[in-house]
Write a protein that holds these residues in place. Structure first.
Motif, short mmCIF file in Angstrom:
data_model
loop_
_atom_site.label_atom_id
_atom_site.label_comp_id
_atom_site.label_asym_id
_atom_site.label_seq_id
_atom_site.Cartn_x
_atom_site.Cartn_y
_atom_site.Cartn_z
N GLY A 75 0.79 -1.22 0.00
CA GLY A 75 0.00 0.00 0.00
C GLY A 75 0.82 1.27 0.00
O GLY A 75 2.03 1.26 0.28
N PHE A 76 0.15 2.36 -0.31
CA PHE A 76 0.71 3.70 -0.23
C PHE A 76 0.03 4.39 0.93
O PHE A 76 -1.18 4.24 1.11
CB PHE A 76 0.44 4.48 -1.53
N PRO A 77 0.73 5.18 1.72
CA PRO A 77 2.17 5.43 1.67
C PRO A 77 2.92 4.33 2.41
O PRO A 77 2.35 3.65 3.25
CB PRO A 77 2.32 6.77 2.39
N GLY A 78 4.17 4.19 2.09
CA GLY A 78 5.01 3.24 2.79
C GLY A 78 6.14 2.75 1.94
O GLY A 78 6.01 2.63 0.72
N ASP A 79 7.26 2.51 2.59
CA ASP A 79 8.41 1.96 1.89
C ASP A 79 8.23 0.46 1.68
O ASP A 79 7.59 -0.22 2.48
CB ASP A 79 9.69 2.20 2.68
N VAL A 80 8.81 -0.01 0.61
CA VAL A 80 8.87 -1.44 0.31
C VAL A 80 10.34 -1.82 0.35
O VAL A 80 11.19 -1.10 -0.18
CB VAL A 80 8.29 -1.73 -1.10
N GLN A 81 10.64 -2.93 0.99
CA GLN A 81 12.00 -3.46 0.91
C GLN A 81 11.99 -4.60 -0.09
O GLN A 81 11.17 -5.50 -0.01
CB GLN A 81 12.50 -3.96 2.26
N ALA A 82 12.91 -4.51 -1.04
CA ALA A 82 13.07 -5.56 -2.06
C ALA A 82 14.30 -6.37 -1.68
O ALA A 82 15.41 -5.85 -1.67
CB ALA A 82 13.23 -4.96 -3.44
N GLY A 83 14.08 -7.62 -1.35
CA GLY A 83 15.18 -8.53 -1.04
C GLY A 83 15.67 -9.17 -2.32
O GLY A 83 14.87 -9.63 -3.14
N LEU A 84 17.00 -9.22 -2.50
CA LEU A 84 17.59 -9.79 -3.71
C LEU A 84 18.41 -11.03 -3.37
O LEU A 84 19.20 -11.02 -2.44
CB LEU A 84 18.50 -8.78 -4.40
N ALA A 85 18.21 -12.05 -4.18
CA ALA A 85 19.03 -13.26 -4.14
C ALA A 85 19.21 -13.72 -5.59
O ALA A 85 18.40 -13.40 -6.45
CB ALA A 85 18.35 -14.35 -3.32
N VAL A 86 20.27 -14.46 -5.84
CA VAL A 86 20.52 -15.02 -7.17
C VAL A 86 20.42 -16.53 -7.06
O VAL A 86 21.12 -17.14 -6.25
CB VAL A 86 21.90 -14.59 -7.72
N THR A 87 19.54 -17.12 -7.86
CA THR A 87 19.38 -18.57 -7.83
C THR A 87 20.18 -19.27 -8.92
O THR A 87 20.40 -20.47 -8.84
CB THR A 87 17.89 -18.98 -7.94
N LYS A 88 20.61 -18.48 -9.94
CA LYS A 88 21.45 -19.07 -10.98
C LYS A 88 22.31 -17.98 -11.60
O LYS A 88 21.79 -16.95 -12.04
CB LYS A 88 20.62 -19.73 -12.07
N LEU A 89 23.60 -18.22 -11.61
CA LEU A 89 24.56 -17.32 -12.26
C LEU A 89 25.19 -18.11 -13.38
O LEU A 89 26.06 -18.96 -13.16
CB LEU A 89 25.60 -16.84 -11.24
N GLY A 90 24.71 -17.88 -14.59
CA GLY A 90 25.19 -18.62 -15.74
C GLY A 90 26.29 -17.88 -16.48
O GLY A 90 26.88 -16.93 -15.98
N THR A 91 26.54 -18.31 -17.71
CA THR A 91 27.55 -17.67 -18.55
C THR A 91 27.05 -16.34 -19.09
O THR A 91 27.77 -15.34 -19.09
CB THR A 91 27.93 -18.59 -19.72
N SER A 92 25.79 -16.32 -19.53
CA SER A 92 25.23 -15.10 -20.12
C SER A 92 23.92 -14.67 -19.46
O SER A 92 23.29 -13.72 -19.92
CB SER A 92 25.00 -15.31 -21.62
N SER A 93 23.51 -15.35 -18.41
CA SER A 93 22.24 -14.98 -17.77
C SER A 93 22.34 -15.07 -16.25
O SER A 93 23.17 -15.80 -15.70
CB SER A 93 21.11 -15.88 -18.26
N ILE A 94 21.45 -14.31 -15.61
CA ILE A 94 21.34 -14.30 -14.16
C ILE A 94 19.87 -14.45 -13.82
O ILE A 94 19.02 -13.75 -14.38
CB ILE A 94 21.85 -12.98 -13.56
N VAL A 95 19.56 -15.37 -12.90
CA VAL A 95 18.19 -15.53 -12.42
C VAL A 95 18.13 -15.01 -10.99
O VAL A 95 18.82 -15.51 -10.10
CB VAL A 95 17.74 -17.01 -12.47
N TYR A 96 17.31 -13.97 -10.81
CA TYR A 96 17.14 -13.36 -9.50
C TYR A 96 15.85 -13.86 -8.86
O TYR A 96 14.86 -14.13 -9.54
CB TYR A 96 17.01 -11.84 -9.62
N ARG A 97 15.87 -13.95 -7.54
CA ARG A 97 14.67 -14.17 -6.74
C ARG A 97 14.52 -12.91 -5.91
O ARG A 97 15.48 -12.47 -5.26
CB ARG A 97 14.83 -15.40 -5.85
N ILE A 98 13.34 -12.32 -5.95
CA ILE A 98 13.11 -11.04 -5.30
C ILE A 98 11.91 -11.17 -4.37
O ILE A 98 10.85 -11.65 -4.78
CB ILE A 98 12.85 -9.93 -6.34
#
Length: 143
Positions: A75-98
């Motif tokens: 909802g508004f108003p309010g801050d959102v925290q976005a948590g970042l993790a990487v589930t796959k780090l490949g040669t040409s791609s990155i898969v993030y979990r947020i």
């Protein structure tokens, strides 16, 4: 580690402030805004972690896939925290979990999947992830 599901499972948290325009006529942040939060969190992290304007690298990350599991309203108003993790780090791609969190809850309002595929800036041919990006995201790899 199993897939990140709570705030403490994410190696990096980034704060995003909701805006008046983010809320829809139903009184909650519209679902399309969640995807904007994903993009803002990932690219903001990459800019901060590399110390460079990632748009000027020889290879850029294009979003090839995104997905969102909506669990509760933001909802508004309010801050959102976005948590970042990487589930796959490949040669040409990155898969993030947020994870998107609001307030004191350790339970996410949403869990996202966000895939960057790196392409040559000029030719748009798939290319290896730039070393600055690889170095920045390596600490986020969780599984």
């Amino acid at each position: 580690m199993s897939e990140a599901r709570v705030r403490t499972d994410f190696p990096v948290l980034r704060t995003i402030t909701t805006r008046w325009a983010d809320e829809d006529v139903y009184g909650h942040v519209n679902n399309v805004v969640y995807y904007s939060f994903f993009d803002t969190a990932v690219n903001g992290f990459l800019i901060d972690a590399t110390g460079t304007d990632i748009r000027r690298l020889d290879a850029v990350g294009l979003v090839a896939e995104t997905q969102c599991e909506f669990l509760r309203e933001l909802g508004f108003p309010g801050d959102v925290q976005a948590g970042l993790a990487v589930t796959k780090l490949g040669t040409s791609s990155i898969v993030y979990r947020i994870g998107l969190f609001q307030g004191d809850s350790d339970e996410p309002a949403a869990i996202g999947r966000f895939v960057h595929v790196y392409v040559d800036s000029a030719t748009r041919a798939v290319t290896p992830i730039p070393e600055a990006i690889r170095t920045a995201v390596a600490p986020l790899v969780t599984s």
